[in-house]
Write a protein that holds these residues in place. Structure first.
Motif, PDB file in Angstrom:
ATOM      1  N   LEU A   1       0.673  -1.456  -0.586  1.00  0.00           N
ATOM      2  CA  LEU A   1      -0.352   0.031  -0.155  1.00  0.00           C
ATOM      3  C   LEU A   1       0.875   1.237  -0.573  1.00  0.00           C
ATOM      4  O   LEU A   1       0.257   2.243  -0.728  1.00  0.00           O
ATOM      5  CB  LEU A   1      -1.206  -0.288   1.303  1.00  0.00           C
ATOM      6  N   LEU A   2       1.938   0.921   1.265  1.00  0.00           N
ATOM      7  CA  LEU A   2       2.897   2.454   0.800  1.00  0.00           C
ATOM      8  C   LEU A   2       3.959   2.677  -0.468  1.00  0.00           C
ATOM      9  O   LEU A   2       3.109   4.077  -0.657  1.00  0.00           O
ATOM     10  CB  LEU A   2       4.287   1.860   2.124  1.00  0.00           C
ATOM     11  N   VAL A   3       3.870   1.656  -1.522  1.00  0.00           N
ATOM     12  CA  VAL A   3       4.154   1.654  -2.310  1.00  0.00           C
ATOM     13  C   VAL A   3       3.986   2.463  -3.194  1.00  0.00           C
ATOM     14  O   VAL A   3       3.695   3.360  -4.336  1.00  0.00           O
ATOM     15  CB  VAL A   3       5.192   0.501  -2.700  1.00  0.00           C
ATOM     16  N   ALA A   4       2.312   2.164  -3.683  1.00  0.00           N
ATOM     17  CA  ALA A   4       1.536   2.619  -4.379  1.00  0.00           C
ATOM     18  C   ALA A   4       1.504   4.077  -4.123  1.00  0.00           C
ATOM     19  O   ALA A   4       0.564   4.763  -4.863  1.00  0.00           O
ATOM     20  CB  ALA A   4       0.173   1.536  -4.045  1.00  0.00           C
ATOM     21  N   ARG A   5       0.769   4.401  -2.776  1.00  0.00           N
ATOM     22  CA  ARG A   5       1.005   5.557  -2.524  1.00  0.00           C
ATOM     23  C   ARG A   5       1.552   6.703  -2.344  1.00  0.00           C
ATOM     24  O   ARG A   5       1.646   7.208  -2.900  1.00  0.00           O
ATOM     25  CB  ARG A   5      -0.093   5.664  -0.215  1.00  0.00           C
ATOM     26  N   SER A   6       3.076   6.299  -2.176  1.00  0.00           N
ATOM     27  CA  SER A   6       4.162   6.945  -3.014  1.00  0.00           C
ATOM     28  C   SER A   6       4.068   7.109  -4.026  1.00  0.00           C
ATOM     29  O   SER A   6       4.730   8.308  -4.967  1.00  0.00           O
ATOM     30  CB  SER A   6       5.348   6.684  -2.776  1.00  0.00           C
ATOM     31  N   TYR A   7       3.361   6.426  -4.734  1.00  0.00           N
ATOM     32  CA  TYR A   7       3.578   6.896  -6.515  1.00  0.00           C
ATOM     33  C   TYR A   7       1.874   7.730  -6.779  1.00  0.00           C
ATOM     34  O   TYR A   7       1.376   7.363  -7.519  1.00  0.00           O
ATOM     35  CB  TYR A   7       3.884   5.325  -7.545  1.00  0.00           C
ATOM     36  N   GLY A   8       1.449   8.362  -5.880  1.00  0.00           N
ATOM     37  CA  GLY A   8       0.194   9.001  -5.914  1.00  0.00           C
ATOM     38  C   GLY A   8      -1.459   8.205  -6.573  1.00  0.00           C
ATOM     39  O   GLY A   8      -1.929   8.384  -6.455  1.00  0.00           O
ATOM     40  N   ALA A   9      -0.913   6.053  -5.934  1.00  0.00           N
ATOM     41  CA  ALA A   9      -2.539   6.161  -6.039  1.00  0.00           C
ATOM     42  C   ALA A   9      -3.701   7.088  -5.554  1.00  0.00           C
ATOM     43  O   ALA A   9      -3.509   7.186  -4.941  1.00  0.00           O
ATOM     44  CB  ALA A   9      -2.253   4.330  -5.783  1.00  0.00           C
TER      45      ALA A   9
ATOM     46  N   LEU B   1       4.606  11.011   2.568  1.00  0.00           N
ATOM     47  CA  LEU B   1       3.621  10.031   3.486  1.00  0.00           C
ATOM     48  C   LEU B   1       3.835  10.111   4.799  1.00  0.00           C
ATOM     49  O   LEU B   1       2.357   8.883   4.942  1.00  0.00           O
ATOM     50  CB  LEU B   1       4.448   8.239   3.154  1.00  0.00           C
TER      51      LEU B   1
ATOM     52  N   PRO C   1       4.569  12.014  -7.029  1.00  0.00           N
ATOM     53  CA  PRO C   1       5.792  11.195  -7.767  1.00  0.00           C
ATOM     54  C   PRO C   1       7.175  12.187  -8.723  1.00  0.00           C
ATOM     55  O   PRO C   1       7.607  11.350  -9.423  1.00  0.00           O
ATOM     56  CB  PRO C   1       5.227  10.047  -7.833  1.00  0.00           C
TER      57      PRO C   1
ATOM     58  N   PHE D   1      12.546   1.705  -2.690  1.00  0.00           N
ATOM     59  CA  PHE D   1      11.626   0.542  -0.861  1.00  0.00           C
ATOM     60  C   PHE D   1      12.489  -0.391  -0.891  1.00  0.00           C
ATOM     61  O   PHE D   1      13.465  -0.710  -2.288  1.00  0.00           O
ATOM     62  CB  PHE D   1      10.564   0.481  -0.733  1.00  0.00           C
TER      63      PHE D   1
ATOM     64  N   TYR E   1       4.946  -6.324  -5.768  1.00  0.00           N
ATOM     65  CA  TYR E   1       4.078  -6.807  -6.312  1.00  0.00           C
ATOM     66  C   TYR E   1       4.447  -8.114  -7.466  1.00  0.00           C
ATOM     67  O   TYR E   1       4.897  -8.298  -8.313  1.00  0.00           O
ATOM     68  CB  TYR E   1       2.716  -5.931  -6.997  1.00  0.00           C
TER      69      TYR E   1
ATOM     70  N   LEU F   1      -0.664   4.181 -13.291  1.00  0.00           N
ATOM     71  CA  LEU F   1      -1.941   5.138 -11.931  1.00  0.00           C
ATOM     72  C   LEU F   1      -1.880   6.358 -12.978  1.00  0.00           C
ATOM     73  O   LEU F   1      -3.255   7.392 -12.434  1.00  0.00           O
ATOM     74  CB  LEU F   1      -1.099   5.414 -10.689  1.00  0.00           C
TER      75      LEU F   1
END
Lengths: 247, 240
Positions: free
Chosen positions: A148-156, B42, B62, B69, B75, B90
């Protein structure tokens, strides 16, 4: 390859024993009719209007209970997994209640809903909702925070978190949930039909048993077993397709 | 959190020059990761301001800041290429363009030919390369890296550090790299910021004037040893 051969041999052995042992009187054919006779009876039963109608009723009950229980259980499961407060409050009680055999509540369902269609659906949905709820909660919790953190960091966006992270990540567990919930759901309907009912395939099987009509009884067992196995294997096939990445 | 709260960070003030490689090093639990999360938008800081390229960063952006990370964050249900495309997908919808850029990134990190593999079919080092490619694919001017090589064995870790410097030298990115490995810190950095144990403060800034490109031989030199010792002394003092 050898393993597959051995498995098929085992299956053939069981079926052959079922056919031959009663046929030669080694096992009492009144208790266990030979496989050939059972299959012939199955063919005959499937022609009968009464049996077809019973199958229709049971199928409708199973389907409706499934349609009620799966979204309901899934929604509740996601809720207690996502909301820390609700989770803390409800989880201990749900775990405790989950341990209780649900069939002891069957008489209450009869008192409330009678012995008709509604009672079967209500009871099956009740037992299934619990399973779906527990598995759905586990599925949500299986999603790693890092993902989730990864996706949020890419602005999801929130929607993208759900569709791009939660759903694919949970998919294998969700399908497993679907499969197991169908087992519980099917069992729920059949138990309710066998316990007190005038319709449905469970009711027919119970009365064949009571009247010592063993060919009919086993034909019914074979039919339901086949239906359950087909559904189970179909979902398992899907599972293996979407969870190839799980190691 | 229940009960009393302990501040994770205190009196932190520093700037990171553009285009430089800055490494933050400190004992575990000193708040390094909290700091990085704030730099990435974040997590919100309770006090103070953070500016990136002259503007605050209240939420992830972004196109300004890419985060890389640990390898476990790929994924597992996506192939290497699809993982790299993920940030692009995205936003835009130009699938062909995404594929082209992801392919270019895959080449940059030395993994062409592995695009169709799933993460569980790749080694730890290869996964980390994919992760770096994913961080680079949107071409953000600033890259934040949170102990990206922590899960790798020592040998792979050194190789990956060297690889990272190679990739970095072909771009002109500002990098903030967090680690608790002193050797890694000195090997990679233009400047090392040393943090104290909790509550985390910056207790030293060490300029690393080893020439670039760095080579493994430098680790055996006196200069390298002295720099590493200085960081070690600072951390020990703050922990006592």
């Amino acid at each position: 390859m050898k393993i597959v051969f051995a498995r098929l041999a085992l299956l053939a052995l069981v079926l052959a024993a079922w056919e031959l042992l009663p046929r030669h009187g080694i096992v009492n054919p009144l208790l266990l009719p030979p496989l050939g006779d059972v299959l012939a009876m199955l063919g005959e039963l499937l022609q009968r209007g009464q049996v077809r109608e019973a199958l229709g009723v049971s199928a409708a009950e199973v389907l409706l209970a499934f349609v009620v229980a799966v979204p309901l259980g899934a929604a509740l499961g996601v809720l207690i997994a996502e909301n820390d407060y609700l989770g803390e409050v409800f989880k201990p009680m749900l775990f405790i209640v989950f341990a209780i055999p649900k069939s002891i509540f069957l008489p209450m369902f009869i008192l409330v809903f009678g012995t008709g269609f509604q009672q079967k659906v209500a009871y099956a949905a009740f037992t299934t909702t619990f399973v779906v709820l527990m598995s759905a909660a586990a599925a949500v919790e299986s999603v790693k925070q890092d993902y989730l953190l990864v996706a949020r960091s890419y602005g999801a966006t929130r929607l993208q978190l759900v569709s791009r992270v939660y759903v694919p990540s949970m998919m294998p567990l969700l399908l497993e949930t679907l499969r197991i919930s169908m087992i519980f759901n099917f069992t729920g309907v059949l138990i309710a039909e066998m316990y007190a009912s005038r319709t449905g395939i469970g009711h027919l099987i119970a009365s064949w048993g009571e009247n010592f009509q063993m060919k009919q009884l086993f034909a019914g067992v074979v039919l339901l077993a086949a239906a359950a196995i087909v559904f189970n294997e179909a979902v398992r096939f899907l599972e293996s397709r979407v969870s190839a990445w799980r190691t | 959190m229940y009960g009393g709260t302990v501040p994770a960070l205190e009196n932190i003030s520093f700037n990171v020059p553009a285009g430089r490689f800055t490494v933050i090093v400190g004992p575990s639990g000193c708040g390094k990761t909290s700091l990085l999360m704030m730099l990435a938008g974040l997590r919100a800081q309770t006090q103070g301001t953070i500016q990136c390229l002259g503007r605050p960063i209240p939420q992830p952006d972004p196109l300004r800041v890419g985060v890389i990370f640990q390898e476990a964050s790929l994924y597992p249900w996506l192939t290497a290429l699809e993982n790299i495309e993920f940030p692009l997908s995205l936003r835009g919808t130009e699938k062909k363009e995404h594929r082209r850029r992801a392919q270019a990134m895959l080449e940059l990190v030395g993994l062409s030919g592995f695009g169709e593999r799933y993460p569980h079919e790749l080694s730890g080092g290869m996964k980390q390369r994919v992760s770096i490619a994913r961080g680079l694919v949107q071409d953000p001017p600033v890259l934040l890296m949170d102990e990206p090589f922590a899960a790798l064995d020592e040998q792979t870790r050194m190789t990956m550090g060297h690889e990272l410097l190679r990739i970095w030298s072909t771009t002109s990115k500002t990098v903030v790299f967090i680690t608790h490995s002193l050797t890694e810190a000195v090997y990679l950095a233009d400047e090392v910021l040393v943090m104290s144990a909790r509550p985390g403060r910056i207790i030293d800034r060490i300029h690393v004037d080893l020439p670039r490109p760095r080579s493994y031989d430098m680790m055996a030199t006196d200069v390298f040893g002295r720099l590493r010792d200085r960081i070690w002394q600072q951390i020990r003092k703050s922990d006592a």
